[in-house]
Design a protein around this motif. Structure first.
Motif, PDB file in Angstrom:
ATOM      1  N   LEU A   9       1.070  -1.174  -0.198  1.00  7.40           N
ATOM      2  CA  LEU A   9      -0.195  -0.053  -0.106  1.00  7.40           C
ATOM      3  C   LEU A   9       0.521   1.553   0.357  1.00  7.40           C
ATOM      4  N   PRO A  10       1.857   1.249   0.925  1.00  8.60           N
ATOM      5  CA  PRO A  10       2.824   2.461   1.270  1.00  8.60           C
ATOM      6  C   PRO A  10       3.305   2.739  -0.553  1.00  8.60           C
ATOM      7  N   LEU A  11       4.023   1.408  -0.626  1.00  8.10           N
ATOM      8  CA  LEU A  11       4.186   1.520  -2.533  1.00  8.10           C
ATOM      9  C   LEU A  11       3.368   2.310  -3.613  1.00  8.10           C
ATOM     10  N   MET A  12       2.100   1.937  -3.778  1.00  2.00           N
ATOM     11  CA  MET A  12       1.455   2.219  -4.801  1.00  2.00           C
ATOM     12  C   MET A  12       0.939   3.654  -4.464  1.00  2.00           C
ATOM     13  N   LEU A  13       1.128   4.354  -3.242  1.00  2.00           N
ATOM     14  CA  LEU A  13       0.438   5.246  -2.976  1.00  2.00           C
ATOM     15  C   LEU A  13       1.443   6.186  -3.580  1.00  2.00           C
ATOM     16  N   SER A  14       3.055   5.706  -3.620  1.00  2.00           N
ATOM     17  CA  SER A  14       3.877   6.652  -3.514  1.00  2.00           C
ATOM     18  C   SER A  14       4.131   6.398  -5.496  1.00  2.00           C
ATOM     19  N   GLU A  15       3.365   5.941  -6.143  1.00  2.00           N
ATOM     20  CA  GLU A  15       3.895   5.906  -7.439  1.00  2.00           C
ATOM     21  C   GLU A  15       2.182   6.954  -7.578  1.00  2.00           C
ATOM     22  N   PHE A  16       1.068   6.570  -7.175  1.00  2.00           N
ATOM     23  CA  PHE A  16       0.278   7.330  -7.866  1.00  2.00           C
ATOM     24  C   PHE A  16       0.716   9.346  -7.627  1.00  2.00           C
ATOM     25  N   VAL A  17       2.099   8.973  -6.463  1.00  2.00           N
ATOM     26  CA  VAL A  17       2.397  10.492  -6.258  1.00  2.00           C
ATOM     27  C   VAL A  17       2.541  10.801  -7.364  1.00  2.00           C
ATOM     28  N   VAL A  64      -9.263  14.544  -6.957  1.00  2.00           N
ATOM     29  CA  VAL A  64      -8.993  13.165  -6.245  1.00  2.00           C
ATOM     30  C   VAL A  64      -8.245  12.518  -4.921  1.00  2.00           C
ATOM     31  N   ASN A  65      -8.651  12.229  -3.829  1.00  2.00           N
ATOM     32  CA  ASN A  65      -7.443  12.063  -2.839  1.00  2.00           C
ATOM     33  C   ASN A  65      -7.156  10.902  -2.978  1.00  2.00           C
ATOM     34  N   LEU A  66      -5.724  10.618  -3.048  1.00  2.00           N
ATOM     35  CA  LEU A  66      -5.178   9.710  -3.544  1.00  2.00           C
ATOM     36  C   LEU A  66      -4.730   8.657  -2.454  1.00  2.00           C
ATOM     37  N   ALA A  67      -5.167   9.107  -1.282  1.00  2.00           N
ATOM     38  CA  ALA A  67      -4.804   8.191   0.148  1.00  2.00           C
ATOM     39  C   ALA A  67      -5.508   7.330   0.280  1.00  2.00           C
ATOM     40  N   PRO A  68      -7.231   6.688   0.391  1.00  2.00           N
ATOM     41  CA  PRO A  68      -7.982   6.012   0.654  1.00  2.00           C
ATOM     42  C   PRO A  68      -8.428   5.690  -0.845  1.00  2.00           C
ATOM     43  N   THR A  69      -7.796   5.735  -1.940  1.00  2.00           N
ATOM     44  CA  THR A  69      -8.368   5.385  -3.343  1.00  2.00           C
ATOM     45  C   THR A  69      -6.832   4.426  -3.112  1.00  2.00           C
ATOM     46  N   ALA A  70      -6.075   4.810  -3.148  1.00  2.00           N
ATOM     47  CA  ALA A  70      -4.295   3.520  -2.895  1.00  2.00           C
ATOM     48  C   ALA A  70      -4.977   2.485  -2.210  1.00  2.00           C
ATOM     49  N   ALA A  71      -5.788   2.955  -0.883  1.00  2.00           N
ATOM     50  CA  ALA A  71      -6.763   1.565  -0.173  1.00  2.00           C
ATOM     51  C   ALA A  71      -7.802   1.443  -0.403  1.00  2.00           C
ATOM     52  N   THR A  72      -8.408   1.995  -0.884  1.00  2.00           N
ATOM     53  CA  THR A  72      -9.578   0.999  -1.432  1.00  2.00           C
ATOM     54  C   THR A  72      -8.949  -0.609  -3.143  1.00  2.00           C
ATOM     55  N   VAL A  95       1.145  17.230  -0.291  1.00  2.00           N
ATOM     56  CA  VAL A  95       0.294  17.663  -0.884  1.00  2.00           C
ATOM     57  C   VAL A  95      -1.086  16.055  -1.953  1.00  2.00           C
ATOM     58  N   GLN A  96       0.254  16.034  -2.105  1.00  2.00           N
ATOM     59  CA  GLN A  96      -0.222  14.556  -3.741  1.00  2.00           C
ATOM     60  C   GLN A  96      -0.912  13.540  -2.527  1.00  2.00           C
ATOM     61  N   THR A  97      -0.456  13.433  -1.217  1.00  2.00           N
ATOM     62  CA  THR A  97      -1.377  12.310  -0.881  1.00  2.00           C
ATOM     63  C   THR A  97      -2.210  12.817  -0.253  1.00  2.00           C
ATOM     64  N   GLY A  98      -2.710  13.599   0.122  1.00  2.00           N
ATOM     65  CA  GLY A  98      -4.111  13.804   0.995  1.00  2.00           C
ATOM     66  C   GLY A  98      -3.771  13.852   2.015  1.00  2.00           C
ATOM     67  N   LEU A  99      -2.306  13.482   3.095  1.00  2.68           N
ATOM     68  CA  LEU A  99      -2.115  12.610   4.348  1.00  2.68           C
ATOM     69  C   LEU A  99      -1.950  14.206   5.202  1.00  2.68           C
ATOM     70  N   SER A 100      -2.064  13.896   6.112  1.00  2.00           N
ATOM     71  CA  SER A 100      -1.259  14.270   6.811  1.00  2.00           C
ATOM     72  C   SER A 100      -0.973  14.679   8.544  1.00  2.00           C
ATOM     73  N   GLY A 101      -0.678  14.842   8.908  1.00  2.00           N
ATOM     74  CA  GLY A 101      -0.232  14.682  10.510  1.00  2.00           C
ATOM     75  C   GLY A 101       0.736  13.536  10.942  1.00  2.00           C
ATOM     76  N   GLY A 102       0.035  12.849  11.565  1.00  2.00           N
ATOM     77  CA  GLY A 102       1.041  11.075  11.606  1.00  2.00           C
ATOM     78  C   GLY A 102       0.760  10.530  11.047  1.00  2.00           C
ATOM     79  N   LEU A 103      -0.602  10.422   9.995  1.00  2.00           N
ATOM     80  CA  LEU A 103      -0.791   9.849   9.247  1.00  2.00           C
ATOM     81  C   LEU A 103       0.443   9.370   8.448  1.00  2.00           C
ATOM     82  N   PHE A 104       0.669  11.472   7.484  1.00  2.00           N
ATOM     83  CA  PHE A 104       1.807  11.271   6.430  1.00  2.00           C
ATOM     84  C   PHE A 104       3.207  10.799   7.766  1.00  2.00           C
TER      85      PHE A 104
END
Length: 477
Positions: A62-70, A268-276, A439-448
Motif C-alpha cells: 500500500l505505501p508503495l502504491m501510493l508513492s507511484e500514484f503520487v 481525487v484524494n489519493l490515499a483512500p483511493t490507493a487503500a481501496t 500535498v499529493q498524498t492527501g495525508l497529514s499529521g501522524g498518518l503522513f
C-alpha cells in the motif's frame, strides 16, 4: 509546459474516481491473483503464507502504491517524464528517472510473455466452450467438463498445446490484438470503458463461481487451510515468497501505476483511493483461493501441485462436478477478463512514453509497441517446442534451467521490478520534496509521518530483500 501524457490526462483522463479505481484494480488484478496466489498459498502451507502476505500488503504494498500514484499525478507524464518533473521541483538529479525507465522496459517485457500465458487461457476457453455447447445441444448441459475424456487426456491438453507452435502463436496473437485495440482507443474511450465493463463482470463471475464451490466443494476445509496459520511452516523462503507476492500482485514497478496516476484529477484524494485499490486486489486474491481450494479438496487434488493447478488439475476436477462444463467455461472467461485488464496497463506505460518521447499518435504507439512485445512473445512460445533447448541466460546459475519465457519472467521479476521499486522508495522517501509529496498524498499529521516512515525505511529494506534473495536464493538456506 505540460507534457503530452499530461495533456491526454486533461482531455481524456479518468472521468471519475470510480473509473480510476476500476482501471487501477484491473491493472493490479490479473494472473498473479487468480493463478499465482493460490499456487503459492498451496505450495507454502496456506494460512501462514496468507498471514504474512496480508501484513506485507498493508505495510509495504500500500505505501508503495501510493508513492507511484503520487509521482504520476505530480509529474503528469509517463513514468520517466513524471520522475523527471518531480526531481526538477525537488531540485535533485534527473538521473533518478532511471527507475521510471526500468519500470517501462519491465512492463514491456512482462507483456511479451504475459500475452503468451493469457493465450493459454483463450485456448482453454475454446476447449471449454466447445465442450459446454456440445453438451448443451445434446441435452446434457449439466454434465461434467470433458466427461468423455479420461483424466490423463484432460491433464494432457496443455501438453498438446505446448507441442503446437501454430496454436501457441495464434492464441498469443488474438490476445495481443485485443490488448492493442483497447489501448489504441485512448484512456477514456479504450482503457476506462474496458475496465468499466470487464471489472464488474469479473467480480460477478468470481463471486458466482466461489458460491458454486462453497456448495459443491469442501468449503470448510478450504477456509481452514487458508486462514489457520501453521507457524511451523513459516520458514524464511515462505516469508520471502509472501513478500514478493505482495509486491508483484499490486502491479508495482511496472510503469502502470505511475502512468495511471498521471490521469487522475487533482480533486481525487489519493490515499483512500490507493487503500481501496489495495483492499480490492487483496480481496480478489483471497476470494480466488476460496474459489479454487474447495474444488481442489472436494475431488482429492493436491493443493501444492504448483503452476499446473489451474490448467491441469482444475480441468480434471470439473470433469466430475455437476455443471462442470459450464463452470469450466466461466472459470476461464473469468481469468481472461483479469488477464486483459492487466495487459492493458502493461502496454499503456510504454505507449504513454512513446507518445511523450517521440510525439507519436496513440494508435501508432500502441500498435508499434504491441507488435514489438508480440514478436518477443513468439520466441517465448517457441521455447516450449522448436526452441525448447534454448537457455538465454544459461551461464547464470539462477537461470541455468530456464526456458525463454521463464528467463524473461525471472529477469524482470527477480531483478528489474525489485530494483525499480527500491529506487522509487528511496526517491519518494528521501529525495522528493516533502511538501510536494504531502500535498499529493492527501495525508497529514501522524498518518503522513507513518506513510513517509514506511516508504523511507521499511519499504527499501523489504524490497532490497526481494532483490537479494531473488538473485541469491541460496542465502535462504
Amino acid at each position: 509546459m505540460v507534457a503530452t501524457a499530461s495533456a491526454q490526462a486533461g482531455e481524456q483522463g479518468w472521468s471519475s474516481r470510480t473509473a480510476f479505481i476500476l482501471a487501477a484494480v484491473g491493472a493490479a488484478v490479473g494472473l498473479g491473483n487468480i493463478w499465482r496466489f493460490p499456487t503459492l498459498a498451496g505450495e507454502n502451507g496456506g494460512g501462514a503464507f496468507v498471514l504474512v502476505y496480508l501484513v506485507c500488503v498493508l505495510l509495504i504494498g500500500l505505501p508503495l502504491m501510493l508513492s507511484e500514484f503520487v509521482v504520476g499525478r505530480a509529474g503528469q507524464s509517463d513514468a520517466i517524464g513524471s520522475v523527471q518533473r518531480v526531481a526538477d521541483e525537488s531540485r535533485v538529479s534527473r538521473r533518478w528517472s532511471i527507475f521510471g525507465g526500468i519500470e517501462i522496459l519491465a512492463g514491456f517485457l512482462i507483456l511479451s510473455f504475459y500475452s503468451v500465458v493469457a493465450g493459454w487461457v483463450l485456448y482453454y476457453i475454446w476447449l471449454s466452450g466447445g465442450d459446454f455447447f456440445g453438451n448443451l445441444f445434446a441435452g446434457e448441459a449439466l454434465r461434467g467438463a470433458f466427461s468423455d475424456l479420461g483424466q490423463d487426456a484432460v491433464s494432457g491438453m496443455m501438453g498438446d498445446l505446448f507441442a503446437s507452435p501454430g496454436r501457441l502463436i495464434l492464441v498469443h496473437a488474438l490476445f495481443m490484438t485485443a490488448t492493442i485495440a483497447i489501448v489504441a482507443s485512448g484512456v477514456h474511450d479504450g482503457i476506462e470503458k474496458a475496465a468499466t465493463w470487464l471489472m464488474p463482470a469479473f467480480f460477478f463471475l468470481l463471486l458466482g463461481i466461489t458460491i458454486y464451490g462453497a456448495f459443491t466443494g469442501d468449503f470448510g476445509r478450504a477456509v481452514t487451510f487458508m486462514f489457520t496459520p501453521d507457524f511451523s511452516k513459516l520458514t524464511a523462503p515462505v516469508m520471502n515468497e509472501a513478500l514478493g507476492q505482495a509486491f508483484f500482485s499490486l502491479s508495482l514497478a511496472s510503469g502502470a501505476l505511475i502512468t495511471y496516476g498521471a490521469y487522475v484529477a487533482r480533486d481525487v484524494n489519493l490515499a483512500p483511493t490507493a487503500a481501496t485499490i489495495s483492499l480490492a486486489d487483496t480481496a480478489v486474491a483471497l476470494i480466488a483461493g476460496l474459489m479454487i481450494f474447495p474444488i481442489v479438496f472436494a475431488v482429492g487434488l493436491d493443493p501444492s501441485v504448483g503452476p499446473a493447478l489451474i490448467f491441469q488439475s482444475l480441468p480434471v476436477a470439473f470433469q466430475t462436478m455437476p455443471g462442470g462444463s459450464l463452470i469450466g467455461l466461466l472459470f476461464f472467461v473469468l481469468i481472461f477478463f483479469a488477464a486483459l485488464t492487466s495487459s492493458i496497463s502493461l502496454l499503456e506505460g510504454p505507449t504513454a512514453w512513446a507518445i511523450d518521447r517521440f510525439g507519436l499518435r496513440r494508435p501508432a504507439a500502441a500498435v508499434m509497441l504491441g507488435l514489438g512485445a508480440f514478436v518477443i512473445g513468439i520466441a517465448c512460445a517457441l521455447g516450449y517446442n522448436v526452441w525448447a533447448d534454448v537457455r538465454p541466460l544459461g551461464f547464470w546459475d539462477i537461470f541455468a534451467d530456464a526456458d525463454i519465457l521463464d528467463t524473461i519472467d525471472g529477469f524482470t521479476g527477480k531483478l528489474m521490478l525489485p530494483l525499480a521499486g527500491l529506487l522509487m522508495s528511496i526517491f519518494v522517501g528521501w529525495k522528493a520534496d516533502r511538501r510536494l509529496v504531502e500535498v499529493q498524498t492527501g495525508l497529514s499529521g501522524g498518518l503522513f509521518v507513518l506513510w513517509r516512515f514506511l516508504v523511507a525505511w521499511l519499504c527499501p529494506i523489504a524490497v532490497a530483500l526481494i532483490l537479494l534473495f531473488g538473485l541469491f536464493p541460496q542465502l535462504l538456506g
